[in-house]
Design a protein around this motif. Structure first.
Motif, PDB file in Angstrom:
ATOM      1  N   GLY A  70       0.820  -1.199   0.000  1.00  0.00           N
ATOM      2  CA  GLY A  70       0.000   0.000   0.000  1.00  0.00           C
ATOM      3  C   GLY A  70       0.855   1.249   0.000  1.00  0.00           C
ATOM      4  N   PRO A  71       0.226   2.427   0.069  1.00  0.00           N
ATOM      5  CA  PRO A  71       0.973   3.693   0.051  1.00  0.00           C
ATOM      6  C   PRO A  71       2.013   3.734   1.160  1.00  0.00           C
ATOM      7  CG  PRO A  71      -1.388   4.070  -0.135  1.00  0.00           C
ATOM      8  CD  PRO A  71      -1.215   2.616   0.181  1.00  0.00           C
ATOM      9  N   GLN A  72       3.126   4.423   0.899  1.00  0.00           N
ATOM     10  CA  GLN A  72       4.186   4.524   1.882  1.00  0.00           C
ATOM     11  C   GLN A  72       3.730   5.379   3.058  1.00  0.00           C
ATOM     12  OE1 GLN A  72       6.874   2.642   1.548  1.00  0.00           O
ATOM     13  NE2 GLN A  72       5.675   1.912  -0.187  1.00  0.00           N
ATOM     14  N   ARG A  73       4.174   5.011   4.248  1.00  0.00           N
ATOM     15  CA  ARG A  73       3.825   5.744   5.443  1.00  0.00           C
ATOM     16  C   ARG A  73       5.020   6.516   5.970  1.00  0.00           C
ATOM     17  NH1 ARG A  73       0.895   0.989   5.141  1.00  0.00           N
ATOM     18  NH2 ARG A  73      -1.272   1.365   5.500  1.00  0.00           N
ATOM     19  N   SER A  74       4.755   7.529   6.752  1.00  0.00           N
ATOM     20  CA  SER A  74       5.810   8.259   7.427  1.00  0.00           C
ATOM     21  C   SER A  74       5.625   8.131   8.921  1.00  0.00           C
ATOM     22  CB  SER A  74       5.775   9.734   7.027  1.00  0.00           C
ATOM     23  OG  SER A  74       4.527  10.309   7.395  1.00  0.00           O
ATOM     24  N   ASN A  75       6.649   8.507   9.665  1.00  0.00           N
ATOM     25  CA  ASN A  75       6.598   8.517  11.130  1.00  0.00           C
ATOM     26  C   ASN A  75       6.195   7.165  11.702  1.00  0.00           C
ATOM     27  OD1 ASN A  75       7.203  11.232  11.051  1.00  0.00           O
ATOM     28  ND2 ASN A  75       5.044  11.844  11.036  1.00  0.00           N
ATOM     29  N   VAL A  76       6.815   6.086  11.211  1.00  0.00           N
ATOM     30  CA  VAL A  76       6.511   4.758  11.732  1.00  0.00           C
ATOM     31  C   VAL A  76       7.175   4.611  13.089  1.00  0.00           C
ATOM     32  CG1 VAL A  76       6.757   2.297  11.344  1.00  0.00           C
ATOM     33  CG2 VAL A  76       6.383   3.825   9.424  1.00  0.00           C
ATOM     34  N   VAL A  77       6.414   4.228  14.075  1.00  0.00           N
ATOM     35  CA  VAL A  77       6.950   4.077  15.418  1.00  0.00           C
ATOM     36  C   VAL A  77       6.404   2.819  16.040  1.00  0.00           C
ATOM     37  CG1 VAL A  77       7.235   6.545  15.839  1.00  0.00           C
ATOM     38  CG2 VAL A  77       5.072   5.450  16.416  1.00  0.00           C
ATOM     39  N   GLU A  78       7.062   2.358  17.113  1.00  0.00           N
ATOM     40  CA  GLU A  78       6.594   1.223  17.879  1.00  0.00           C
ATOM     41  C   GLU A  78       6.114   1.737  19.224  1.00  0.00           C
ATOM     42  OE1 GLU A  78       9.928  -1.305  17.989  1.00  0.00           O
ATOM     43  OE2 GLU A  78       9.816  -1.840  15.885  1.00  0.00           O
ATOM     44  N   PHE A  79       5.016   1.153  19.734  1.00  0.00           N
ATOM     45  CA  PHE A  79       4.475   1.671  20.976  1.00  0.00           C
ATOM     46  C   PHE A  79       3.635   0.607  21.654  1.00  0.00           C
ATOM     47  CE2 PHE A  79       1.372   2.334  17.744  1.00  0.00           C
ATOM     48  CZ  PHE A  79       0.154   2.118  18.352  1.00  0.00           C
ATOM     49  N   ARG A  80       3.349   0.836  22.924  1.00  0.00           N
ATOM     50  CA  ARG A  80       2.430  -0.008  23.690  1.00  0.00           C
ATOM     51  C   ARG A  80       1.048   0.640  23.665  1.00  0.00           C
ATOM     52  NH1 ARG A  80       4.239  -5.104  25.405  1.00  0.00           N
ATOM     53  NH2 ARG A  80       6.492  -4.978  25.402  1.00  0.00           N
ATOM     54  N   PHE A  81       0.012  -0.187  23.557  1.00  0.00           N
ATOM     55  CA  PHE A  81      -1.314   0.405  23.620  1.00  0.00           C
ATOM     56  C   PHE A  81      -2.264  -0.468  24.405  1.00  0.00           C
ATOM     57  CE2 PHE A  81      -1.528  -2.007  19.611  1.00  0.00           C
ATOM     58  CZ  PHE A  81      -2.725  -2.661  19.724  1.00  0.00           C
ATOM     59  N   ILE A 130      13.600 -11.323   6.012  1.00  0.00           N
ATOM     60  CA  ILE A 130      13.613 -10.673   4.697  1.00  0.00           C
ATOM     61  C   ILE A 130      12.228 -10.098   4.422  1.00  0.00           C
ATOM     62  CG2 ILE A 130      14.013 -11.026   2.229  1.00  0.00           C
ATOM     63  CD1 ILE A 130      15.758 -13.460   3.038  1.00  0.00           C
ATOM     64  N   SER A 131      12.203  -8.819   4.074  1.00  0.00           N
ATOM     65  CA  SER A 131      10.939  -8.131   3.801  1.00  0.00           C
ATOM     66  C   SER A 131      10.825  -7.827   2.317  1.00  0.00           C
ATOM     67  CB  SER A 131      10.856  -6.830   4.596  1.00  0.00           C
ATOM     68  OG  SER A 131       9.694  -6.118   4.248  1.00  0.00           O
ATOM     69  N   ASN A 132       9.595  -7.848   1.817  1.00  0.00           N
ATOM     70  CA  ASN A 132       9.364  -7.477   0.423  1.00  0.00           C
ATOM     71  C   ASN A 132       8.953  -6.018   0.289  1.00  0.00           C
ATOM     72  OD1 ASN A 132       9.444  -8.436  -2.290  1.00  0.00           O
ATOM     73  ND2 ASN A 132       7.222  -8.253  -2.398  1.00  0.00           N
ATOM     74  N   LEU A 133       8.824  -5.323   1.432  1.00  0.00           N
ATOM     75  CA  LEU A 133       8.460  -3.915   1.427  1.00  0.00           C
ATOM     76  C   LEU A 133       9.558  -3.100   2.088  1.00  0.00           C
ATOM     77  CD1 LEU A 133       4.697  -4.091   2.431  1.00  0.00           C
ATOM     78  CD2 LEU A 133       5.668  -3.963   0.146  1.00  0.00           C
ATOM     79  N   VAL A 134       9.480  -1.767   1.917  1.00  0.00           N
ATOM     80  CA  VAL A 134      10.454  -0.913   2.570  1.00  0.00           C
ATOM     81  C   VAL A 134      10.374  -1.129   4.076  1.00  0.00           C
ATOM     82  CG1 VAL A 134      10.505   0.820   0.744  1.00  0.00           C
ATOM     83  CG2 VAL A 134       8.815   1.001   2.557  1.00  0.00           C
ATOM     84  N   LEU A 135      11.514  -1.055   4.746  1.00  0.00           N
ATOM     85  CA  LEU A 135      11.587  -1.465   6.134  1.00  0.00           C
ATOM     86  C   LEU A 135      10.770  -0.582   7.069  1.00  0.00           C
ATOM     87  CD1 LEU A 135      15.356  -2.453   6.311  1.00  0.00           C
ATOM     88  CD2 LEU A 135      13.361  -3.943   6.056  1.00  0.00           C
ATOM     89  N   GLY A 136      10.508   0.655   6.672  1.00  0.00           N
ATOM     90  CA  GLY A 136       9.716   1.517   7.533  1.00  0.00           C
ATOM     91  C   GLY A 136       8.261   1.139   7.616  1.00  0.00           C
ATOM     92  N   SER A 137       7.778   0.308   6.679  1.00  0.00           N
ATOM     93  CA  SER A 137       6.359  -0.044   6.673  1.00  0.00           C
ATOM     94  C   SER A 137       6.133  -1.515   6.343  1.00  0.00           C
ATOM     95  CB  SER A 137       5.604   0.832   5.663  1.00  0.00           C
ATOM     96  OG  SER A 137       6.154   0.682   4.367  1.00  0.00           O
ATOM     97  N   ASP A 138       7.091  -2.358   6.755  1.00  0.00           N
ATOM     98  CA  ASP A 138       6.956  -3.776   6.417  1.00  0.00           C
ATOM     99  C   ASP A 138       6.154  -4.560   7.442  1.00  0.00           C
ATOM    100  OD1 ASP A 138       8.746  -3.855   8.497  1.00  0.00           O
ATOM    101  OD2 ASP A 138      10.191  -5.172   7.498  1.00  0.00           O
ATOM    102  N   GLY A 139       5.773  -3.919   8.558  1.00  0.00           N
ATOM    103  CA  GLY A 139       4.933  -4.582   9.539  1.00  0.00           C
ATOM    104  C   GLY A 139       5.655  -5.506  10.487  1.00  0.00           C
ATOM    105  N   LEU A 140       6.986  -5.615  10.370  1.00  0.00           N
ATOM    106  CA  LEU A 140       7.738  -6.549  11.204  1.00  0.00           C
ATOM    107  C   LEU A 140       8.527  -5.847  12.306  1.00  0.00           C
ATOM    108  CD1 LEU A 140       9.132  -8.947   8.435  1.00  0.00           C
ATOM    109  CD2 LEU A 140       7.158  -9.314   9.930  1.00  0.00           C
ATOM    110  N   GLY A 141       8.424  -4.524  12.378  1.00  0.00           N
ATOM    111  CA  GLY A 141       9.226  -3.783  13.335  1.00  0.00           C
ATOM    112  C   GLY A 141       8.938  -4.145  14.783  1.00  0.00           C
ATOM    113  N   ALA A 142       7.666  -4.302  15.138  1.00  0.00           N
ATOM    114  CA  ALA A 142       7.308  -4.618  16.520  1.00  0.00           C
ATOM    115  C   ALA A 142       7.791  -6.004  16.913  1.00  0.00           C
ATOM    116  CB  ALA A 142       5.804  -4.513  16.704  1.00  0.00           C
TER     117      ALA A 142
END
Length: 292
Positions: A70-81, A130-142
Motif C-alpha cells: 500500500g501507500p508509503q507511510r511516514s513517522n513509523v513508530v513502535e508503541f504499547r497500547f 527478509i521483507s518485500n516492502l520498505v523497512l519503515g512499513s513492512d509490519g515486522l518492526g514490533a
C-alpha cells in the motif's frame, strides 16, 4: 529446542497466558498513550486487544494494507497500547513507559546495489528476516523489537534493493542481497526467514547456503515450488483467518518434512498477524529458536 508441532493459539485465556510475562499485568501497564501536549490519541487499527502489546502505527493511509504494498507511510513508530485507545503519531514507549529507541536503517552497496537493512540487538541467537516492502512499513518492526529487546536476539531485517516496494528483484537476486548483508555483518550461521515473499526468498537462500542456516522461520507461506533443504528445522507461523495465503499452504509445506517442521496457527488472526498479534508472533519465534 522446544518444538511446538501443530499448535493453535486461540482464546483469551491462552493468549493472556502467553503475554502475561511480556505485557505485564493490568496494574503494571503504562497509561493510555497521549501526545507530547497531553492530548489523547487514536489508534488506526480497528481491532484492539484487551492486553497491552507492541504494534506499529502510521500517521496517514491507515486503511491501506501495509503488508501488501500500500501507500508509503511516514513517522513509523513502535508503541504499547491498551484496549480501545486509538493513536495517531504517538510518542514511542516501552512496557515500562520509557522511550523506545528508533533503530536506524543502513544501506549496503555491493557492486552498485543499494540494500537497506536494520540491525537490532546483539544476543547469541541471530535471526535474519527478509521483507518485500520498505523497512519503515513492512509490519515486522514490533516483532523484531520484541525479539531484540525482550528475548535478547540479534535481529536483522533486510529490505528490497534500491527502495523498490514491492521488490522488483527476483527471489535469486534477493537471496544474493541477503548473503551480502549476512557476510557484511559477519554472521557465520543464522536463522533466516521472512513474511510471505520474504519467506520464499529465505527458502531459496537456505537451499543454496544450508551450511550457513540454523533453521527457517516462515511467516505466511506462499504456495511456491521451493523445496525445503534437508536437515534444517522449519517454523511456520500463520493466521487462522488468512484468506490470501491460507493456512493450508503451511500445512501442505509441513508434509514435505513433518519430522522437523512445526506449524503454529494464531486463532482469530488474518494475513496481518505480525501487526495485529506481534507479541504472540514474537513469542512463538522465541519459544522455537531459544534453547534450554
Amino acid at each position: 529446542m522446544r518444538h511446538l508441532a501443530n499448535t493453535t493459539l486461540g482464546g483469551v485465556a491462552r493468549l493472556s497466558e502467553l503475554t502475561e510475562g511480556a505485557a505485564g499485568s493490568a496494574a503494571s501497564r503504562p497509561a493510555p498513550v497521549s501526545d507530547q501536549s497531553g492530548a489523547p490519541l487514536t489508534l488506526p487499527f480497528g481491532a484492539c486487544s484487551s492486553r497491552s502489546r507492541l504494534a506499529e502505527t502510521h500517521d496517514d493511509a491507515h486503511e491501506s494494507d501495509p503488508l501488501l504494498g500500500g501507500p508509503q507511510r511516514s513517522n513509523v513508530v513502535e508503541f504499547r497500547f491498551s484496549n480501545s485507545v486509538p493513536v495517531t503519531n504517538p510518542v514511542p514507549v516501552d512496557q515500562s513507559g520509557g522511550a523506545v529507541p528508533v533503530t536506524q536503517q543502513q544501506i549496503l552497496e555491493p557492486d552498485g546495489r543499494a540494500i537497506p537493512y536494520v540491525e537490532e540487538g546483539s544476543g547469541p541467537i541471530a535471526l535474519v528476516l527478509i521483507s518485500n516492502l520498505v523497512l519503515g512499513s513492512d509490519g515486522l518492526g514490533a516483532v523484531s523489537h520484541y525479539l531484540a529487546d525482550e528475548a535478547d536476539f540479534h535481529v536483522v531485517r533486510i529490505g528490497p534493493r534500491d527502495g523498490s516496494a514491492p521488490s522488483e528483484a527476483s527471489a535469486q537476486e534477493r537471496a544474493d542481497d541477503s548473503l551480502a548483508v549476512i557476510d557484511h555483518l559477519g554472521l557465520a550461521h543464522t536463522w533466516i526467514g521472512g513474511y510471505a515473499t520474504g519467506g520464499t526468498v529465505a527458502r531459496v537462500f537456505a537451499a543454496q547456503h544450508a551450511e550457513r542456516v540454523n533453521g527457517l522461520v516462515l511467516l505466511r507461506v506462499e504456495q511456491k515450488q521451493v523445496e525445503l533443504p534437508p536437515v534444517i528445522p522449519v517454523l511456520i507461523v500463520q493466521g487462522a483467518e488468512d484468506v490470501l495465503t491460507p493456512p493450508t499452504n503451511g500445512d501442505e509445506l509441513r508434509t514435505a518434512a513433518p519430522e522437523r517442521t512445526s506449524v503454529t496457527t494464531i486463532d482469530g488472526a488474518d494475513h496481518l498477524f505480525p501487526m495485529s498479534h506481534p507479541i504472540e508472533t514474537a513469542m512463538v519465534i522465541e519459544e522455537y529458536l531459544d534453547w534450554d
